[in-house]
Design a protein around this motif. Structure first.
Motif, PDB file in Angstrom:
ATOM      1  N   VAL A   1       0.836  -1.189   0.000  1.00  0.00           N
ATOM      2  CA  VAL A   1       0.000   0.000   0.000  1.00  0.00           C
ATOM      3  C   VAL A   1       0.878   1.249   0.000  1.00  0.00           C
ATOM      4  CG1 VAL A   1      -1.765   1.288   1.257  1.00  0.00           C
ATOM      5  CG2 VAL A   1      -1.920  -1.175   1.107  1.00  0.00           C
ATOM      6  N   SER A   2       1.985   1.204   0.730  1.00  0.00           N
ATOM      7  CA  SER A   2       2.867   2.372   0.756  1.00  0.00           C
ATOM      8  C   SER A   2       3.439   2.643  -0.633  1.00  0.00           C
ATOM      9  CB  SER A   2       3.982   2.193   1.781  1.00  0.00           C
ATOM     10  OG  SER A   2       4.781   1.080   1.467  1.00  0.00           O
ATOM     11  N   GLU A   3       3.695   1.588  -1.398  1.00  0.00           N
ATOM     12  CA  GLU A   3       4.173   1.777  -2.772  1.00  0.00           C
ATOM     13  C   GLU A   3       3.086   2.415  -3.631  1.00  0.00           C
ATOM     14  OE1 GLU A   3       5.408  -2.123  -3.976  1.00  0.00           O
ATOM     15  OE2 GLU A   3       7.259  -2.023  -2.806  1.00  0.00           O
ATOM     16  N   LEU A   4       1.855   2.022  -3.420  1.00  0.00           N
ATOM     17  CA  LEU A   4       0.721   2.563  -4.167  1.00  0.00           C
ATOM     18  C   LEU A   4       0.532   4.048  -3.886  1.00  0.00           C
ATOM     19  CD1 LEU A   4      -1.997   1.713  -5.819  1.00  0.00           C
ATOM     20  CD2 LEU A   4      -3.024   1.985  -3.568  1.00  0.00           C
ATOM     21  N   VAL A   5       0.482   4.418  -2.606  1.00  0.00           N
ATOM     22  CA  VAL A   5       0.253   5.826  -2.280  1.00  0.00           C
ATOM     23  C   VAL A   5       1.471   6.690  -2.593  1.00  0.00           C
ATOM     24  CG1 VAL A   5      -1.513   5.301  -0.547  1.00  0.00           C
ATOM     25  CG2 VAL A   5       0.869   5.630   0.181  1.00  0.00           C
ATOM     26  N   GLY A   6       2.625   6.064  -2.768  1.00  0.00           N
ATOM     27  CA  GLY A   6       3.837   6.796  -3.116  1.00  0.00           C
ATOM     28  C   GLY A   6       4.019   7.038  -4.603  1.00  0.00           C
ATOM     29  N   GLU A  82     -11.573  -2.111   3.377  1.00  0.00           N
ATOM     30  CA  GLU A  82     -12.538  -2.669   4.335  1.00  0.00           C
ATOM     31  C   GLU A  82     -13.967  -2.467   3.845  1.00  0.00           C
ATOM     32  OE1 GLU A  82     -11.650  -0.726   8.030  1.00  0.00           O
ATOM     33  OE2 GLU A  82      -9.701  -1.732   8.207  1.00  0.00           O
ATOM     34  N   LYS A  83     -14.249  -1.290   3.328  1.00  0.00           N
ATOM     35  CA  LYS A  83     -15.593  -0.970   2.825  1.00  0.00           C
ATOM     36  C   LYS A  83     -15.981  -1.894   1.665  1.00  0.00           C
ATOM     37  CE  LYS A  83     -17.551   2.665   0.020  1.00  0.00           C
ATOM     38  NZ  LYS A  83     -17.349   4.035  -0.476  1.00  0.00           N
ATOM     39  N   TYR A  84     -15.070  -2.072   0.718  1.00  0.00           N
ATOM     40  CA  TYR A  84     -15.393  -2.895  -0.454  1.00  0.00           C
ATOM     41  C   TYR A  84     -15.389  -4.384  -0.141  1.00  0.00           C
ATOM     42  CZ  TYR A  84     -15.377   1.365  -3.120  1.00  0.00           C
ATOM     43  OH  TYR A  84     -15.686   2.613  -3.585  1.00  0.00           O
ATOM     44  N   ILE A  85     -14.598  -4.794   0.831  1.00  0.00           N
ATOM     45  CA  ILE A  85     -14.623  -6.191   1.267  1.00  0.00           C
ATOM     46  C   ILE A  85     -15.980  -6.503   1.893  1.00  0.00           C
ATOM     47  CG2 ILE A  85     -13.695  -7.743   3.045  1.00  0.00           C
ATOM     48  CD1 ILE A  85     -10.914  -6.559   2.322  1.00  0.00           C
ATOM     49  N   ALA A  86     -16.477  -5.599   2.724  1.00  0.00           N
ATOM     50  CA  ALA A  86     -17.797  -5.788   3.342  1.00  0.00           C
ATOM     51  C   ALA A  86     -18.887  -5.800   2.273  1.00  0.00           C
ATOM     52  CB  ALA A  86     -18.061  -4.686   4.364  1.00  0.00           C
ATOM     53  N   LYS A  87     -18.783  -4.881   1.327  1.00  0.00           N
ATOM     54  CA  LYS A  87     -19.779  -4.791   0.249  1.00  0.00           C
ATOM     55  C   LYS A  87     -19.811  -6.072  -0.592  1.00  0.00           C
ATOM     56  CE  LYS A  87     -21.303  -0.941  -2.471  1.00  0.00           C
ATOM     57  NZ  LYS A  87     -20.949   0.340  -3.051  1.00  0.00           N
ATOM     58  N   THR A  94      -9.637 -10.105   5.302  1.00  0.00           N
ATOM     59  CA  THR A  94      -8.886  -9.805   4.082  1.00  0.00           C
ATOM     60  C   THR A  94      -8.218  -8.448   4.230  1.00  0.00           C
ATOM     61  OG1 THR A  94     -10.488 -11.063   2.788  1.00  0.00           O
ATOM     62  CG2 THR A  94      -9.061  -9.564   1.573  1.00  0.00           C
ATOM     63  N   SER A  95      -6.941  -8.397   3.892  1.00  0.00           N
ATOM     64  CA  SER A  95      -6.153  -7.180   4.056  1.00  0.00           C
ATOM     65  C   SER A  95      -5.343  -6.931   2.784  1.00  0.00           C
ATOM     66  CB  SER A  95      -5.186  -7.350   5.234  1.00  0.00           C
ATOM     67  OG  SER A  95      -4.204  -8.331   4.909  1.00  0.00           O
ATOM     68  N   PRO A  96      -4.698  -5.776   2.691  1.00  0.00           N
ATOM     69  CA  PRO A  96      -3.809  -5.558   1.549  1.00  0.00           C
ATOM     70  C   PRO A  96      -2.757  -6.663   1.429  1.00  0.00           C
ATOM     71  CG  PRO A  96      -4.192  -3.481   2.651  1.00  0.00           C
ATOM     72  CD  PRO A  96      -4.815  -4.564   3.514  1.00  0.00           C
ATOM     73  N   HIS A  97      -2.268  -7.128   2.578  1.00  0.00           N
ATOM     74  CA  HIS A  97      -1.267  -8.200   2.538  1.00  0.00           C
ATOM     75  C   HIS A  97      -1.871  -9.500   2.010  1.00  0.00           C
ATOM     76  CE1 HIS A  97       2.499 -10.140   3.400  1.00  0.00           C
ATOM     77  NE2 HIS A  97       1.809 -11.135   3.921  1.00  0.00           N
ATOM     78  N   THR A  98      -3.133  -9.764   2.336  1.00  0.00           N
ATOM     79  CA  THR A  98      -3.821 -10.954   1.817  1.00  0.00           C
ATOM     80  C   THR A  98      -3.859 -10.901   0.293  1.00  0.00           C
ATOM     81  OG1 THR A  98      -5.249 -10.915   3.762  1.00  0.00           O
ATOM     82  CG2 THR A  98      -5.948 -12.311   1.943  1.00  0.00           C
ATOM     83  N   LEU A  99      -4.164  -9.739  -0.254  1.00  0.00           N
ATOM     84  CA  LEU A  99      -4.218  -9.585  -1.710  1.00  0.00           C
ATOM     85  C   LEU A  99      -2.832  -9.780  -2.322  1.00  0.00           C
ATOM     86  CD1 LEU A  99      -6.625  -6.528  -1.961  1.00  0.00           C
ATOM     87  CD2 LEU A  99      -7.170  -8.967  -2.156  1.00  0.00           C
ATOM     88  N   ARG A 100      -1.818  -9.248  -1.665  1.00  0.00           N
ATOM     89  CA  ARG A 100      -0.439  -9.406  -2.131  1.00  0.00           C
ATOM     90  C   ARG A 100      -0.043 -10.884  -2.113  1.00  0.00           C
ATOM     91  NH1 ARG A 100       4.413  -6.241  -2.179  1.00  0.00           N
ATOM     92  NH2 ARG A 100       6.158  -7.327  -1.254  1.00  0.00           N
ATOM     93  N   HIS A 101      -0.411 -11.578  -1.041  1.00  0.00           N
ATOM     94  CA  HIS A 101      -0.119 -13.001  -0.918  1.00  0.00           C
ATOM     95  C   HIS A 101      -0.823 -13.793  -2.018  1.00  0.00           C
ATOM     96  CE1 HIS A 101       1.170 -16.483   1.537  1.00  0.00           C
ATOM     97  NE2 HIS A 101       0.098 -17.045   1.026  1.00  0.00           N
ATOM     98  N   SER A 102      -2.084 -13.455  -2.281  1.00  0.00           N
ATOM     99  CA  SER A 102      -2.843 -14.130  -3.344  1.00  0.00           C
ATOM    100  C   SER A 102      -2.198 -13.899  -4.701  1.00  0.00           C
ATOM    101  CB  SER A 102      -4.286 -13.624  -3.370  1.00  0.00           C
ATOM    102  OG  SER A 102      -4.937 -13.949  -2.181  1.00  0.00           O
ATOM    103  N   PHE A 103      -1.772 -12.671  -4.953  1.00  0.00           N
ATOM    104  CA  PHE A 103      -1.087 -12.322  -6.201  1.00  0.00           C
ATOM    105  C   PHE A 103       0.133 -13.220  -6.404  1.00  0.00           C
ATOM    106  CE2 PHE A 103       2.433  -9.679  -7.951  1.00  0.00           C
ATOM    107  CZ  PHE A 103       1.980  -9.528  -9.247  1.00  0.00           C
ATOM    108  N   ALA A 104       0.978 -13.295  -5.387  1.00  0.00           N
ATOM    109  CA  ALA A 104       2.200 -14.094  -5.483  1.00  0.00           C
ATOM    110  C   ALA A 104       1.888 -15.575  -5.666  1.00  0.00           C
ATOM    111  CB  ALA A 104       3.056 -13.881  -4.237  1.00  0.00           C
TER     112      ALA A 104
END
Length: 152
Positions: A1-6, A82-87, A94-104
């Motif tokens: 996420v820090s890479e994204l916002v950077g 969090e909002k879109y995961i609930a939706k 599920t967290s940003p790290h979960t998505l990163r782990h799934s990607f890998a």
């Protein structure tokens, strides 16, 4: 996420399909941008609002901004996720790290070599990337047991 916002406007090269990403310790690497990502970022850039401060920055302006045109924080991205995961009624853990782990894991499951995954994730050490191979090893065993005539 820090890479994204950077990410800054000047980090994106749509013609080459790449972006410059700054990881931990300001270490830079080049990462590919897929055609879907390019289209989505271009569409977003056409609709995003800019604060007067961001406008002055030109190519150093942040790619992703909040509704006021100011840079997003890692926490604000977390709240959006969090909002879109609930939706979507997905697991609330599920967290940003979960998505990163799934990607890998998906890359490895589909045959990507571990060094490429290491580079994409920005890992300094291959040992860090090898954590993701444990999940893929389970997939490998499943394929082996299903396909090999003498696996049983």
């Amino acid at each position: 996420v820090s890479e994204l916002v950077g990410l800054r406007d000047g980090d994106l090269d749509f013609s080459q399909g790449i972006t410059r990403v700054r990881g931990k310790g300001r270490k830079e690497r080049i990462s590919p941008l897929g055609s879907y990502a390019i289209k989505a970022i271009q569409a977003y850039a056409g609709r995003r609002s800019r604060s007067p401060e961001s406008e002055k920055l030109g190519r150093a302006a942040p790619v992703f901004v909040n509704r006021f045109g100011n840079i997003l924080t890692t926490r604000s991205v977390g709240r959006m996720l969090e909002k879109y995961i609930a939706k979507a009624e997905l697991d609330a853990r599920t967290s940003p790290h979960t998505l990163r782990h799934s990607f890998a894991t998906h890359l490895l499951d589909r045959g990507a070599d571990i060094r490429s995954v290491q580079e994409l994730l920005g890992h300094k050490s291959l040992t860090t990337t090898q954590i993701y191979t444990h999940v893929s090893a389970a997939n490998l065993r499943q394929v082996y047991e299903k396909a090999h005539p003498r696996s049983a």
